[in-house]
Design an enzyme around this catalytic site. Structure first.
Site, PDB file in Angstrom:
ATOM      1  N   HIS A  38       0.826  -1.211   0.000  1.00  0.00           N
ATOM      2  CA  HIS A  38       0.000   0.000   0.000  1.00  0.00           C
ATOM      3  C   HIS A  38       0.859   1.259   0.000  1.00  0.00           C
ATOM      4  O   HIS A  38       2.013   1.244   0.425  1.00  0.00           O
ATOM      5  CB  HIS A  38      -0.892   0.023   1.241  1.00  0.00           C
ATOM      6  CG  HIS A  38      -2.175  -0.711   1.068  1.00  0.00           C
ATOM      7  ND1 HIS A  38      -3.386  -0.203   1.473  1.00  0.00           N
ATOM      8  CD2 HIS A  38      -2.454  -1.927   0.536  1.00  0.00           C
ATOM      9  CE1 HIS A  38      -4.356  -1.066   1.208  1.00  0.00           C
ATOM     10  NE2 HIS A  38      -3.809  -2.124   0.637  1.00  0.00           N
ATOM     11  N   GLU A 107      -6.195  -0.684  -6.182  1.00  0.00           N
ATOM     12  CA  GLU A 107      -7.204   0.202  -5.608  1.00  0.00           C
ATOM     13  C   GLU A 107      -6.798   1.651  -5.837  1.00  0.00           C
ATOM     14  O   GLU A 107      -5.630   1.995  -5.805  1.00  0.00           O
ATOM     15  CB  GLU A 107      -7.350  -0.016  -4.091  1.00  0.00           C
ATOM     16  CG  GLU A 107      -7.486  -1.441  -3.641  1.00  0.00           C
ATOM     17  CD  GLU A 107      -6.152  -1.993  -3.169  1.00  0.00           C
ATOM     18  OE1 GLU A 107      -6.062  -3.221  -2.997  1.00  0.00           O
ATOM     19  OE2 GLU A 107      -5.198  -1.210  -3.004  1.00  0.00           O
TER      20      GLU A 107
END
Length: 320
Positions: A38, A107
């Site tokens: 991330h 994402e």
């Protein structure tokens, strides 16, 4: 016997902590160490997000037995696929062949930091092109590629492990399961969905590894565990279509402002009851997964969890 993994969750621990957790997890007996990739945490309360690939390099050097895996890396915006192949091969060489490259379509939360987030159809097209680039490079081929989204005039990876790094591909439906069977060496899913496994097998993936992941929160006080999960993991039930498109932690905070503790506890087993955690894990075993990685929710609880897992949880999971 199902391979039992431990999740190095970058959103809830700093880089030195993650390496320490990896060493402890290997010593405790976990078979695999998987790491999230991330740029942001899901929520501000989680408070961390170091660069996963730097952590992986340190973990590869600090451990000797456990398999390693990115869970998962998106190769369509933040990283060019040719660079993903290079760094995956480097980790494969550093770890003496213990690394599997987990890949997914990503994402908005993480990928928008380098530009706009493509619409879903374009993301799928980009992801397939990325796989067409990464696989031959991992296999030691010299690649020239020209696609609708990516160009690779000339690429070759010099440092690779003896066995090419395998790819495992995240899937949520028939289209992505077929893609995983065509290009990858394994399937990744965070849902214990037997139907998804069947689609993957029908598409040609039979006999390949199936990687799952289950979130739990072990602790001596169930009420405190429920608070931790609500504080840090209440985004978990939003569903992939929502999670893929929200742009930042503040968006996840807004989307989950009405989620209650009891709502989150329905999806994440909480407290000291080993039977509840075993049953959460068993759902993936019963669905046909061969590898299941555990997330212990709560950054400060990892040492306590690892001690407990060694003594109580892992012996029970080995018996499944």
């Amino acid at each position: 016997m199902v391979s039992v993994g431990y999740t190095l969750m970058c959103e809830q621990a700093g880089p030195k902590q993650l390496v320490d957790h990896a060493v402890r997890a290997e010593a405790a007996g976990f078979d695999q160490l998987v790491i999230s990739d991330h740029y942001y945490p899901w929520l501000d309360e989680q408070g961390h997000s170091p660069y996963a690939w730097s952590v992986l390099g340190a973990v590869a050097h600090a451990t000797s037995r456990a398999e390693l895996m990115s869970f998962v890396t998106c190769p369509i915006r933040r990283y060019h696929p040719a660079v993903v192949a290079q760094k995956a091969s480097t980790i494969g060489a550093l770890s003496d062949g213990r690394f599997t490259l987990g890949l997914g379509a990503g994402e908005n939360l993480n990928e928008h930091v380098v530009g706009g987030w493509p619409h879903v159809q374009q993301r799928h097209e980009m992801f397939e092109e990325a796989l067409q680039i990464i696989r031959p490079l991992l296999n030691g081929e010299t690649l020239t590629f020209s696609g609708n989204h990516f160009d690779v005039p000339d690429a070759y990876i010099w440092d690779r492990p003896e066995r090419p790094v395998p790819m495992a591909i995240a899937a949520s439906g028939r289209q992505s399961a077929t893609l995983a069977a065509e290009y990858g060496n394994g399937l990744v899913s965070t849902e214990p969905d037997r139907h998804l496994i069947e689609m993957y097998d029908d598409a040609g993936g039979a006999g390949q590894p199936r990687y799952g992941q289950v979130a739990i929160c072990y602790g001596p006080d169930e009420a405190e565990c429920r608070k931790i999960v609500h504080d840090q993991f209440r985004w978990f039930g939003l569903g992939w279509k929502v999670n893929a498109d929200l742009p930042g932690p503040e968006s996840f905070a807004a989307a989950t402002q009405f989620v209650r503790e009891e709502d989150v506890a329905e999806g994440v087993s909480c407290g000291p009851d080993v039977d509840a955690h075993v049953e959460a894990f068993r759902k993936f075993v019963d669905a046909g997964f061969t590898h299941v990685a555990i997330i212990q929710v709560g950054g400060e609880t990892q040492p306590m969890f690892l001690d407990w897992a060694q003594e109580q949880l892992l012996p029970r999971l080995r018996a499944l």
